[in-house]
Enzyme design. Structure first.
Site, PDB file in Angstrom:
ATOM      1  N   HIS A   1       0.855  -1.182   0.000  1.00 44.35           N
ATOM      2  CA  HIS A   1       0.000   0.000   0.000  1.00 44.35           C
ATOM      3  C   HIS A   1       0.899   1.243   0.000  1.00 44.35           C
ATOM      4  O   HIS A   1       1.147   1.835   1.040  1.00 44.35           O
ATOM      5  CB  HIS A   1      -0.893   0.004   1.241  1.00 44.35           C
ATOM      6  CG  HIS A   1      -1.963   1.040   1.188  1.00 44.35           C
ATOM      7  ND1 HIS A   1      -3.219   0.847   1.749  1.00 44.35           N
ATOM      8  CD2 HIS A   1      -1.993   2.289   0.671  1.00 44.35           C
ATOM      9  CE1 HIS A   1      -3.950   1.931   1.575  1.00 44.35           C
ATOM     10  NE2 HIS A   1      -3.245   2.822   0.916  1.00 44.35           N
TER      11      HIS A   1
ATOM     12  N   GLU B   1      -2.452  -1.593  -3.349  1.00 42.31           N
ATOM     13  CA  GLU B   1      -3.567  -0.840  -2.783  1.00 42.31           C
ATOM     14  C   GLU B   1      -3.229   0.640  -2.749  1.00 42.31           C
ATOM     15  O   GLU B   1      -2.059   1.006  -2.549  1.00 42.31           O
ATOM     16  CB  GLU B   1      -3.839  -1.297  -1.343  1.00 42.31           C
ATOM     17  CG  GLU B   1      -4.242  -2.723  -1.213  1.00 42.31           C
ATOM     18  CD  GLU B   1      -4.641  -3.079   0.210  1.00 42.31           C
ATOM     19  OE1 GLU B   1      -4.132  -2.468   1.157  1.00 42.31           O
ATOM     20  OE2 GLU B   1      -5.487  -3.976   0.355  1.00 42.31           O
TER      21      GLU B   1
ATOM     22  N   HIS C   1      -8.240  -5.716   6.721  1.00 38.11           N
ATOM     23  CA  HIS C   1      -7.979  -4.685   7.733  1.00 38.11           C
ATOM     24  C   HIS C   1      -8.266  -5.211   9.139  1.00 38.11           C
ATOM     25  O   HIS C   1      -9.390  -5.558   9.476  1.00 38.11           O
ATOM     26  CB  HIS C   1      -8.727  -3.377   7.494  1.00 38.11           C
ATOM     27  CG  HIS C   1      -8.015  -2.224   8.163  1.00 38.11           C
ATOM     28  ND1 HIS C   1      -7.094  -1.413   7.529  1.00 38.11           N
ATOM     29  CD2 HIS C   1      -8.056  -1.813   9.446  1.00 38.11           C
ATOM     30  CE1 HIS C   1      -6.621  -0.535   8.390  1.00 38.11           C
ATOM     31  NE2 HIS C   1      -7.178  -0.741   9.552  1.00 38.11           N
TER      32      HIS C   1
HETATM   33  C1  LIG Z   1      -6.540  -0.943   2.797  1.00 36.60           C
HETATM   34  C2  LIG Z   1      -6.049  -1.525   4.049  1.00 36.60           C
HETATM   35  O1  LIG Z   1      -6.791  -1.811   4.952  1.00 36.60           O
HETATM   36  C3  LIG Z   1      -4.599  -1.727   4.247  1.00 36.60           C
HETATM   37  O2  LIG Z   1      -3.834  -1.265   3.187  1.00 36.60           O
HETATM   38  C4  LIG Z   1      -4.163  -1.016   5.480  1.00 36.60           C
HETATM   39  O3  LIG Z   1      -4.608   0.274   5.381  1.00 36.60           O
HETATM   40  C5  LIG Z   1      -2.716  -1.066   5.646  1.00 36.60           C
HETATM   41  O4  LIG Z   1      -2.198   0.237   5.592  1.00 36.60           O
HETATM   42  P1  LIG Z   1      -1.124   0.610   6.712  1.00 36.60           P
HETATM   43  O5  LIG Z   1      -0.137  -0.548   6.755  1.00 36.60           O
HETATM   44  O6  LIG Z   1      -0.523   1.900   6.227  1.00 36.60           O
HETATM   45  O7  LIG Z   1      -1.890   0.724   8.004  1.00 36.60           O
HETATM   46  N1  LIG Z   2      -6.319  -4.629   2.703  1.00 33.08           N
HETATM   47  C1  LIG Z   2      -5.937  -4.899   4.065  1.00 33.08           C
HETATM   48  C2  LIG Z   2      -4.468  -5.063   4.135  1.00 33.08           C
HETATM   49  O1  LIG Z   2      -3.797  -5.126   3.112  1.00 33.08           O
HETATM   50  C3  LIG Z   2      -3.806  -5.210   5.449  1.00 33.08           C
HETATM   51  O2  LIG Z   2      -4.509  -4.581   6.472  1.00 33.08           O
HETATM   52  P1  LIG Z   2      -3.940  -4.848   7.952  1.00 33.08           P
HETATM   53  O3  LIG Z   2      -3.937  -6.342   8.159  1.00 33.08           O
HETATM   54  O4  LIG Z   2      -2.541  -4.285   7.985  1.00 33.08           O
HETATM   55  O5  LIG Z   2      -4.894  -4.146   8.873  1.00 33.08           O
END
Ligand SMILES: CC(=O)[C@@H](O)[C@H](O)COP(=O)(O)O
Ligand SMILES: NCC(=O)COP(=O)(O)O
Length: 237
Positions: free
Chosen positions: A43, A70, A190
């Site tokens: 992300h 993402e 998430h």
């Molecule tokens: C879309 C989603 O839920 C993940 O990409 C999450 O936001 C992780 O991002 P961070 O690792 O920056 O918290």
């Molecule tokens: N799309 C969710 C993700 O990639 C990871 O979310 P998290 O497990 O770090 O909350």
């Protein structure tokens, strides 16, 4: 079968903390795949607090499972995605300064915006998923955008799971049922972890993929990365 896509953002957080290349992010991704991960998720945020744009280009060269990028569809993000053409792109409506993803798309208010971007991304051959709250109307709006899949934003499920898991899962089961009826693929992510993952999987028929990062990497600090990935895979079997 529900695929596990390991989000390696937090490995990049650790690497960036000292300004060097330790842990090596590319090697970590290869190891996650070797340990059983069926996808790698990143992300890249505008401030590059963890995943850098260069990381995405480097990872594209070596990732052999599903590569899922993402992000908020800013011009810079879209340019990066078009350079890489990942197996999947997941559009997330994050503000640049958000500490983490904190909401799904308003697929009614932003429908025309999403339609154009999704058509553009599908034209380069990448599968598109959009981040959605477990609200039937938002799922219905998502179906109108032309997206291939939705990613159910599971923060609310995770935060209520221990109080009352039946109540926590209910909106997700309803949203998923509507999504299947509309021909949408279902991803989820998430705040998923070793406690709440199995129940989600059991109650969302047709769940195609979960992307998990924060909790999994935290668990790996104590349990080891290979063992941790195996433990998460076992929750999905
Ligand atoms: C879309 C989603 O839920 C993940 O990409 C999450 O936001 C992780 O991002 P961070 O690792 O920056 O918290
Ligand atoms: N799309 C969710 C993700 O990639 C990871 O979310 P998290 O497990 O770090 O909350």
């Amino acid at each position: 079968m529900t695929k596990l896509s390991v989000n390696i953002n937090k490995i990049a957080t650790l690497r960036n903390a000292r300004g060097g290349n330790r842990p090596n992010l590319v090697q970590s991704a290869l190891d996650c795949e070797r340990f059983g991960s069926q996808g790698i998720t990143v992300h890249p945020r505008p401030d590059e607090r963890h995943i850098r744009y260069q990381d995405v280009l480097d990872l594209k060269k070596v990732v052999t499972t599903e590569f899922n990028i993402e992000g908020n569809p800013t011009p810079e993000f879209l340019e990066l995605v078009k350079k890489v053409v990942p197996e999947q792109v997941t559009l997330v409506p994050d503000a640049p300064d958000a500490i983490t993803s904190n909401a799904g798309w308003d697929t009614l208010r932003h429908q025309d915006f999403l339609k154009k971007i999704i058509a553009d991304l599908k034209s380069i051959g990448t599968r598109v998923s959009i981040f959605v709250d477990p609200v039937v109307e938002m799922v219905e709006g998502a179906a109108e955008t032309g997206t291939d899949r939705i990613e159910l934003y599971t923060e609310a499920y995770a935060s209520h799971y221990h109080q009352n898991r039946d109540q926590a899962i209910a909106p997700y089961a309803q949203a998923a049922e509507r999504a299947v009826a509309l021909g949408l693929g279902i991803n989820a992510g998430h705040d998923l972890d070793l406690d709440n993952l199995k129940y989600l999987k059991q109650n969302i028929p047709g769940l195609l993929e979960v992307s998990i990062g924060h909790a999994l990497i935290c668990d790996a600090l104590y349990l080891g990365l290979e063992n941790t990935i195996q433990l998460y895979l076992r929750q999905l079997s």
